[in-house]
Each structure stands twice: as structure tokens, then as C-alpha cells.
Design an enzyme around this catalytic site. Sequence first.
Site, PDB file in Angstrom:
ATOM      1  N   GLU A 145      40.274  39.006  27.590  1.00 15.92           N
ATOM      2  CA  GLU A 145      40.581  39.892  28.951  1.00 15.92           C
ATOM      3  C   GLU A 145      40.358  38.827  30.265  1.00 15.92           C
ATOM      4  O   GLU A 145      38.862  38.680  30.215  1.00 15.92           O
ATOM      5  CB  GLU A 145      40.047  41.213  28.959  1.00 15.92           C
ATOM      6  CG  GLU A 145      40.719  42.118  27.880  1.00 15.92           C
ATOM      7  CD  GLU A 145      42.460  42.101  27.891  1.00 15.92           C
ATOM      8  OE1 GLU A 145      42.881  42.123  28.850  1.00 15.92           O
ATOM      9  OE2 GLU A 145      42.677  41.662  26.944  1.00 15.92           O
TER      10      GLU A 145
ATOM     11  N   CYS B  94      38.505  42.428  38.387  1.00 16.47           N
ATOM     12  CA  CYS B  94      39.746  41.816  37.980  1.00 16.47           C
ATOM     13  C   CYS B  94      41.112  42.466  38.311  1.00 16.47           C
ATOM     14  O   CYS B  94      42.007  41.706  38.637  1.00 16.47           O
ATOM     15  CB  CYS B  94      39.939  41.726  36.353  1.00 16.47           C
ATOM     16  SG  CYS B  94      39.637  43.364  35.669  1.00 16.47           S
TER      17      CYS B  94
HETATM   18  P1  NAP Z   1      32.900  33.947  33.546  1.00 19.62           P
HETATM   19  O1  NAP Z   1      32.307  32.995  34.083  1.00 19.62           O
HETATM   20  O2  NAP Z   1      33.895  33.468  32.583  1.00 19.62           O
HETATM   21  O3  NAP Z   1      31.878  34.547  32.475  1.00 19.62           O
HETATM   22  C1  NAP Z   1      31.998  35.458  31.397  1.00 19.62           C
HETATM   23  C2  NAP Z   1      31.078  35.554  30.261  1.00 19.62           C
HETATM   24  O4  NAP Z   1      31.334  34.130  29.585  1.00 19.62           O
HETATM   25  C3  NAP Z   1      29.658  35.400  30.867  1.00 19.62           C
HETATM   26  O5  NAP Z   1      29.128  35.906  29.704  1.00 19.62           O
HETATM   27  C4  NAP Z   1      29.430  33.786  30.490  1.00 19.62           C
HETATM   28  O6  NAP Z   1      28.062  33.618  30.363  1.00 19.62           O
HETATM   29  C5  NAP Z   1      30.169  33.515  29.358  1.00 19.62           C
HETATM   30  N1  NAP Z   1      30.573  32.083  29.023  1.00 19.62           N
HETATM   31  C6  NAP Z   1      30.626  31.053  30.145  1.00 19.62           C
HETATM   32  N2  NAP Z   1      30.589  29.816  29.733  1.00 19.62           N
HETATM   33  C7  NAP Z   1      31.010  30.102  28.183  1.00 19.62           C
HETATM   34  C8  NAP Z   1      31.568  29.394  27.026  1.00 19.62           C
HETATM   35  N3  NAP Z   1      31.595  27.915  27.184  1.00 19.62           N
HETATM   36  N4  NAP Z   1      31.427  30.040  26.069  1.00 19.62           N
HETATM   37  C9  NAP Z   1      31.348  31.262  25.655  1.00 19.62           C
HETATM   38  N5  NAP Z   1      30.858  31.955  26.865  1.00 19.62           N
HETATM   39  C10 NAP Z   1      30.744  31.316  27.987  1.00 19.62           C
HETATM   40  O7  NAP Z   1      33.371  35.129  34.270  1.00 19.62           O
HETATM   41  P2  NAP Z   1      32.563  36.340  35.232  1.00 19.62           P
HETATM   42  O8  NAP Z   1      32.283  35.385  36.589  1.00 19.62           O
HETATM   43  O9  NAP Z   1      31.178  36.708  34.414  1.00 19.62           O
HETATM   44  O10 NAP Z   1      33.361  37.316  35.461  1.00 19.62           O
HETATM   45  C11 NAP Z   1      34.729  37.220  36.229  1.00 19.62           C
HETATM   46  C12 NAP Z   1      35.714  36.961  35.652  1.00 19.62           C
HETATM   47  O11 NAP Z   1      36.086  37.926  34.710  1.00 19.62           O
HETATM   48  C13 NAP Z   1      36.906  37.166  36.644  1.00 19.62           C
HETATM   49  O12 NAP Z   1      37.896  36.192  36.454  1.00 19.62           O
HETATM   50  C14 NAP Z   1      37.574  38.755  36.406  1.00 19.62           C
HETATM   51  O13 NAP Z   1      38.905  38.581  36.739  1.00 19.62           O
HETATM   52  C15 NAP Z   1      37.550  38.706  35.013  1.00 19.62           C
HETATM   53  N6  NAP Z   1      37.350  39.874  34.515  1.00 19.62           N
HETATM   54  C16 NAP Z   1      38.597  40.608  33.807  1.00 19.62           C
HETATM   55  C17 NAP Z   1      38.502  41.782  33.214  1.00 19.62           C
HETATM   56  C18 NAP Z   1      39.849  42.088  32.355  1.00 19.62           C
HETATM   57  O14 NAP Z   1      39.524  43.226  31.917  1.00 19.62           O
HETATM   58  N7  NAP Z   1      40.820  41.455  32.449  1.00 19.62           N
HETATM   59  C19 NAP Z   1      37.438  42.402  33.402  1.00 19.62           C
HETATM   60  C20 NAP Z   1      36.310  42.009  34.190  1.00 19.62           C
HETATM   61  C21 NAP Z   1      36.289  40.808  34.685  1.00 19.62           C
HETATM   62  P3  NAP Z   1      27.092  32.921  31.562  1.00 19.62           P
HETATM   63  O15 NAP Z   1      26.958  34.210  32.506  1.00 19.62           O
HETATM   64  O16 NAP Z   1      25.806  32.424  30.693  1.00 19.62           O
HETATM   65  O17 NAP Z   1      27.783  31.883  32.037  1.00 19.62           O
END
Ligand code: NAP
Length: 515
Positions: free
Chosen positions: A286, A320
Amino acid sequence: MVQPYKHEPLTDFSIEANRQAYLQALKTIEGELGKDYDLVIGGEKVSTEDRIISVNPANKQEVIGRVSKANQELAEIAMQAAVEAFKTWKKTKPEVRADVLFKAAAIIRRRKHEFSALMTKEAGKPWSEADADTAEGIDFLEYYGRQMLALKNGMSVQSRPNEHNRYGYIPLGVGVIISPWNFPFAIMAGTTVAAIVSGNTVLLKPASTTPVIAAKFVEVMEEAGLPKGVLNFVPGSGSEVGDYLVDHKDTRFISFTGSREVGLRIFERSSKISEGQIWMKRLIAEMGGKDTIVVDSEADLELAAQSIVASAFGFSGQKCSACSRAVVVEDVYEQVLNRVVELTNQLTVGDPSDISNFMGPVNDHGAFKKIMEYIEVGKQEGKLMTGGEGDSSKGFFIQPTVFADLDRKARLMQEEIFGPVVGFTKAKNFDEAIEIANNTEYGLTGAVISRNRAHIEQAREDFHVGNLYINRGCTGAIVGYQPFGGFNMSGTDSKAGGPDYLLLHMQAKTTSEMF
Ligand code: NAP
């Protein structure tokens, strides 16, 4: 017999007793600041030298907690613990698995404000936003528990004479749960328990800026009676631990919520077969959004303006589902824009521990920098109507910002900003408004404000988003009411909090016996 479930009510903070209870919870959390939290591997606590230091985004000097950090070696031990625990957990009766969720919901309900107050501190969530996050987490526990009970006997299939056919669902195996910081409780807990109640064992890697709330949740699951090894807690760097677990041969599925960039990286990596791997990994992803509110010329314009402001600036636009684009039919464009600016100017920004602040900080330095850069882009691309200022001296505060007269293809209208910024563009008529609303690579949420029945029906058919809202804002999906998930680059449309969600964590098995 399990009682039918509605949803956790939100706290009414106009009641003095509720306000006092929240202030008390904030005090409790303040008394715990700076504590150490361990990894949990196979039910055992593991402490590491290297730690994630979680800080309050409203006050960078305030350390929320110091959380042990997994590396690849510890991730491997956790993987083996999950593989081992799967052998028994998959055979544990669905009723027993569901009861763990129901008990966890009861524990959290009793300590509700404590969880919310921790999010006010760790994620910068204003009271009402934090309260909604905790309520959603409780809803996920209650809802998925009931969904498992509904699915436990499979579906009926036909049998011919002297033949007995059954069609049931079995768990997949070990899942890797990777969660974001913006719903640090609800999404982290919801994605974890959906996997667990379906009979899988998991490794939970929470976002690095919000690991303390996740550590508290892991404690609750243990208190609720979850056996050792079913939920392994492995906070750590996304690029180190995340990649390692995504690539691992024993990973059966990945449940990811986060950005498009990381989601696509996981999509690619998880499709490669590692040595010794005997399945195709399943991916639930997601991802981001670029969500639009469309305003028709025949519409309640006050509702339109209120919906845009609430959806754009609630939790500083860090959802999001947040409204980051308003597409308004030209006859009413100026009116809606001016009212939105007026309402935006009334919003207060500051430390979310103070209930009088509508908006708190953005997540961290990286988010602050990125959003401020987009504001500079906006100044080139459109007309700054209000906001545009940021202050990161104490915490990461950005004023709610409105840009007008943007081209529909402007970067501000295409790229996810994930902050308190909304862009306006004009459409000639309703047809064109829907065309513009569909012109991004995302497809998560959207809303239409209109009194015209034909236009509402047109939007229902043609507005290509996973969650379409009519005559309301585009945020605030409720578990069991508005199952949530998006199209296109917004992800795999898993519909969290919906009737199909648990099935993504299971596989169907047919047995046919001849009598
Ligand atoms: P993110 O930077 O993509 O991080 C999400 C998770 O992925 C964190 O736990 C992060 O760890 C981890 N991660 C980073 N690099 C990775 C890799 N190479 N392999 C595996 N995992 C990895 O996103 P965010 O900034 O936390 O959240 C914001 C985003 O989430 C926005 O784009 C938002 O739209 C989206 N979102 C979507 C939904 C939905 O239901 N569609 C809901 C909520 C949020 P670290 O923190 O250690 O980097």
C-alpha cells in the site's frame, strides 16, 4: 458467540474529564521518556549496543526512547524463530488466534489515552488525530478477529454423489511486516495482526522514526497471550534489515505500507527467487497518493471548503489519503479558493501536546526539507495564497500552505508532497474536472462535492480511485465501513479493514474424498 462489532468511538475532548484524562496520559508518557526498548526474537528480549534514538518532532531535544536495532545477523535469528513458531501457530485453532486479538483490543482500550499520548509525543499527532489512530488500531484487532472466525470453515463447494469436497484456507508462512510512521499504531498493528490471526508468524519492522509505539504494541500482544516466536520485533534500517528480509528465501509474503519508491523496490526484489526458495512471494503493498477533491459548480461551497481544509491539513497533510489537489469548476473557483484561504488562516500550528494547536510538526528533518523544497517549486509554478513558511529551530513546523492557479501537469499537482500543502487548479466543466482528477499515476482516494445526481454517478464510474467519497472529505476511512486501498501506483489495492483482506494472507486448499 462473538458480538457484532461497530467501531471504537472517538473521544469527545469537549468534555473536561476526557481532557484531564489525556493530560494525565501525557504526564505518564513524560515520566517514561528516554527508556530503552529491546528487540523481541522468539519471545526473548534482545538488547543491542546500536540503537535507534526516537525523538519528538515538535521538540528535537526530547528523546522518546532508545530502541535496540536489528542487523542482518539478528534478523536471521528472528527469521528462524518465526519459521519454527509457524509449525505450531498454523495449527492453533482460529478461535484461539482471534481471542488473542480480542484480548489485546481490551488491553489497549483500557490504556487508550496512553497509546495516543505516546503518538502525540513520538509522531507529533494532535490529540484528535492520535485518538483516531488508536481507535483504528483497536478496530483492526476486533474486525480481523471476527473476519477470521467468519473464514475459519472456508467456503462451500458442491460435491457429487459419493464424493466429499471441502474448500478451506490455510496460512502462508512467515510474513515480513514493514510499516510507516504516519499511522504508527493503526497501520503497524493492523498489518501485523491480520497476518497473525490468519495463522502466519511474522517479523515486524516498524518505521525508524516511530519504533517506541511499536515496542509497546509488541508488549501488549505478549500480555494477550501470543506464543513466543509468532511476533518477532526487529526494528532497524530499511535498507539493511528491510532488504535482507525481503530477499530471504524463507519469507513467504511481505506486507508493506509506505512510499511508492520503497514499495516498488520491494516489488522488484521480492519477485527474484533466492537460492533454496520454493515459492513465489506474495506482496501486499500500500503506497502513496496524490488525492484530489473535485468541486462541481452545483455544490455546497462551504462544505467544499471545509472538506478541502480538513483533508489537506489534518495531521499536517501527512496521510496517504490527504487532499493535496483541489480541482474546482471555474464558475465557483474564486469563491472556494478564497474561503479555503480564510479557513486556513484560522488554523493554529504548534506543539501538539497543547490541544489548542490544530496542526503539529512534520515527521523529521528529511520531511521538513522535502516539503520546504516543494513550497519553493510551488512559488515558481503557481500563486502562493497563504502559508509557505517553515521553522525547524525547535521542531519541524510548517505553516498550512495553499497554492492557486497551478497547471494540471505541474509538479505540485503530480508528485506526492506528504505535507501541509494543497494546490488548486481550475476546470472548465465537470467532465474536465474528472479528467484532471485522473491525471496522476496514483489512484488512492478522491472526493467529489456536488449536488448534481448525474455528476455524482459519473464520478462513481469514472473517478479512478480505490476510495471515492461523495460530499465529504477524502480522509478518515473507518475499518469495516470504508475498506482502504488504492489503484495504479498507490499499490495492490489490498483493502485493509475490508472483508477480503485476510484472504491475502492465506491460500485456499481443496480436498476431495471419495466415499
Ligand atoms: P517509506 O519511507 O517508504 O517507509 C516505510 C517503511 O519502509 C519504513 O518502515 C521504512 O523503514 C521501510 N523501508 C525503507 N527502505 C526499505 C527497504 N529498502 N526495504 C524494506 N523496507 C524499507 O514511507 P514512510 O515515509 O514511512 O511513509 C509515508 C508513505 O507511506 C507515503 O508515501 C504515504 O502515502 C504512504 N502510506 C500509504 C498508506 C496506504 O494505505 N496506501 C498508508 C500510510 C502511508 P525506515 O523507517 O527504517 O526507513
